[in-house]
Design a protein around this motif. Structure first.
Motif, PDB file in Angstrom:
ATOM      1  N   ASP A 170       0.851  -1.185   0.000  1.00  0.00           N
ATOM      2  CA  ASP A 170       0.000   0.000   0.000  1.00  0.00           C
ATOM      3  C   ASP A 170       0.889   1.239   0.000  1.00  0.00           C
ATOM      4  OD1 ASP A 170      -2.258  -1.635   0.032  1.00  0.00           O
ATOM      5  OD2 ASP A 170      -2.331  -1.652   2.217  1.00  0.00           O
ATOM      6  N   ASN A 171       0.290   2.396  -0.204  1.00  0.00           N
ATOM      7  CA  ASN A 171       1.052   3.648  -0.282  1.00  0.00           C
ATOM      8  C   ASN A 171       1.858   3.871   0.988  1.00  0.00           C
ATOM      9  OD1 ASN A 171       0.260   5.039  -2.870  1.00  0.00           O
ATOM     10  ND2 ASN A 171      -1.728   4.459  -2.034  1.00  0.00           N
ATOM     11  N   PRO A 172       3.173   3.990   0.850  1.00  0.00           N
ATOM     12  CA  PRO A 172       4.020   4.199   2.031  1.00  0.00           C
ATOM     13  C   PRO A 172       3.815   5.595   2.615  1.00  0.00           C
ATOM     14  CG  PRO A 172       5.333   4.310   0.025  1.00  0.00           C
ATOM     15  CD  PRO A 172       3.956   3.923  -0.393  1.00  0.00           C
ATOM     16  N   THR A 173       4.113   5.727   3.888  1.00  0.00           N
ATOM     17  CA  THR A 173       3.983   7.039   4.521  1.00  0.00           C
ATOM     18  C   THR A 173       5.051   8.002   3.997  1.00  0.00           C
ATOM     19  OG1 THR A 173       5.313   6.277   6.397  1.00  0.00           O
ATOM     20  CG2 THR A 173       2.912   6.136   6.616  1.00  0.00           C
ATOM     21  N   ASP A 174       6.191   7.464   3.572  1.00  0.00           N
ATOM     22  CA  ASP A 174       7.267   8.280   2.998  1.00  0.00           C
ATOM     23  C   ASP A 174       7.738   7.599   1.708  1.00  0.00           C
ATOM     24  OD1 ASP A 174       9.571   9.661   2.292  1.00  0.00           O
ATOM     25  OD2 ASP A 174      10.417   9.631   4.325  1.00  0.00           O
ATOM     26  N   PRO A 175       7.131   7.953   0.565  1.00  0.00           N
ATOM     27  CA  PRO A 175       7.489   7.292  -0.694  1.00  0.00           C
ATOM     28  C   PRO A 175       8.969   7.372  -1.052  1.00  0.00           C
ATOM     29  CG  PRO A 175       5.476   8.549  -0.972  1.00  0.00           C
ATOM     30  CD  PRO A 175       6.033   8.902   0.379  1.00  0.00           C
ATOM     31  N   ASP A 176       9.629   8.479  -0.754  1.00  0.00           N
ATOM     32  CA  ASP A 176      11.054   8.604  -1.084  1.00  0.00           C
ATOM     33  C   ASP A 176      11.897   7.602  -0.295  1.00  0.00           C
ATOM     34  OD1 ASP A 176      10.578  10.612  -2.953  1.00  0.00           O
ATOM     35  OD2 ASP A 176      10.868  12.219  -1.487  1.00  0.00           O
ATOM     36  N   SER A 177      11.602   7.445   0.981  1.00  0.00           N
ATOM     37  CA  SER A 177      12.327   6.463   1.798  1.00  0.00           C
ATOM     38  C   SER A 177      12.049   5.049   1.310  1.00  0.00           C
ATOM     39  CB  SER A 177      11.925   6.582   3.269  1.00  0.00           C
ATOM     40  OG  SER A 177      12.377   7.784   3.810  1.00  0.00           O
ATOM     41  N   PHE A 178      10.783   4.776   0.972  1.00  0.00           N
ATOM     42  CA  PHE A 178      10.426   3.457   0.448  1.00  0.00           C
ATOM     43  C   PHE A 178      11.225   3.154  -0.816  1.00  0.00           C
ATOM     44  CE2 PHE A 178       8.103   0.545  -2.218  1.00  0.00           C
ATOM     45  CZ  PHE A 178       7.608  -0.410  -1.343  1.00  0.00           C
ATOM     46  N   GLU A 179      11.220   4.089  -1.744  1.00  0.00           N
ATOM     47  CA  GLU A 179      11.900   3.872  -3.021  1.00  0.00           C
ATOM     48  C   GLU A 179      13.409   3.704  -2.846  1.00  0.00           C
ATOM     49  OE1 GLU A 179      10.652   3.239  -6.022  1.00  0.00           O
ATOM     50  OE2 GLU A 179       8.629   3.381  -5.225  1.00  0.00           O
ATOM     51  N   SER A 180      13.994   4.436  -1.913  1.00  0.00           N
ATOM     52  CA  SER A 180      15.441   4.336  -1.734  1.00  0.00           C
ATOM     53  C   SER A 180      15.843   2.970  -1.171  1.00  0.00           C
ATOM     54  CB  SER A 180      15.969   5.460  -0.858  1.00  0.00           C
ATOM     55  OG  SER A 180      15.516   5.325   0.468  1.00  0.00           O
ATOM     56  N   ALA A 181      14.956   2.305  -0.469  1.00  0.00           N
ATOM     57  CA  ALA A 181      15.267   0.996   0.119  1.00  0.00           C
ATOM     58  C   ALA A 181      14.683  -0.176  -0.661  1.00  0.00           C
ATOM     59  CB  ALA A 181      14.748   0.952   1.552  1.00  0.00           C
ATOM     60  N   TYR A 182      13.736   0.077  -1.543  1.00  0.00           N
ATOM     61  CA  TYR A 182      12.960  -0.976  -2.212  1.00  0.00           C
ATOM     62  C   TYR A 182      13.813  -1.982  -2.983  1.00  0.00           C
ATOM     63  CZ  TYR A 182       9.631  -3.000  -5.554  1.00  0.00           C
ATOM     64  OH  TYR A 182       8.895  -3.853  -6.325  1.00  0.00           O
ATOM     65  N   VAL A 183      14.744  -1.521  -3.783  1.00  0.00           N
ATOM     66  CA  VAL A 183      15.525  -2.447  -4.619  1.00  0.00           C
ATOM     67  C   VAL A 183      16.306  -3.425  -3.751  1.00  0.00           C
ATOM     68  CG1 VAL A 183      17.402  -2.636  -6.291  1.00  0.00           C
ATOM     69  CG2 VAL A 183      15.621  -0.918  -6.616  1.00  0.00           C
ATOM     70  N   ALA A 184      17.058  -2.921  -2.794  1.00  0.00           N
ATOM     71  CA  ALA A 184      17.882  -3.806  -1.963  1.00  0.00           C
ATOM     72  C   ALA A 184      17.043  -4.620  -0.980  1.00  0.00           C
ATOM     73  CB  ALA A 184      18.925  -2.991  -1.208  1.00  0.00           C
ATOM     74  N   ALA A 185      16.070  -3.978  -0.348  1.00  0.00           N
ATOM     75  CA  ALA A 185      15.308  -4.640   0.710  1.00  0.00           C
ATOM     76  C   ALA A 185      14.241  -5.584   0.181  1.00  0.00           C
ATOM     77  CB  ALA A 185      14.665  -3.600   1.626  1.00  0.00           C
TER      78      ALA A 185
END
Length: 105
Positions: A11-26
């Motif tokens: 679902d929509n993250p509370t902080d999209p920029d933080s989500f995107e910065s971690a998404y690939v690795a995590a």
């Protein structure tokens, strides 16, 4: 015999920029380590026509030859690492579905 698909709906993250910065690795790199899948898809949900967000933000789909293979995959240490990271990253909520693919590709 039909495939089984595991779908992770973020679902929509509370902080999209933080989500995107971690998404690939995590998430993407961790999901690719889960054994046994035959196909892997990752997608980002388009906003509504007026630009507002939909309830879903991103999805990951892992396809398995059958239900038993999918069930075995989620018991692996690789899946455990993925689900742990998923819980930490999914600040807006997340759903995991296991479904029968009725029309194989």
């Amino acid at each position: 015999m039909s495939e089984t698909k595991i779908t992770v709906v973020y679902d929509n993250p509370t902080d999209p920029d933080s989500f995107e910065s971690a998404y690939v690795a995590a998430q993407l790199e961790q999901a690719r380590k889960i054994p046994g899948y035959t196909r892997f898809e990752a997608s980002k949900v388009w906003p509504k026509e007026d630009g507002s967000p939909t309830p879903a933000y991103r999805m990951i789909d892992l396809y398995y030859p059958d239900y038993d293979a999918a069930c075995l995959a989620v018991t692996t240490p690789e899946a455990g690492a993925f689900f742990t990271a998923m819980a930490e990253l999914s600040t807006g909520g997340v759903r995991v579905l296991m479904s029968d693919v009725e029309v194989p590709q």
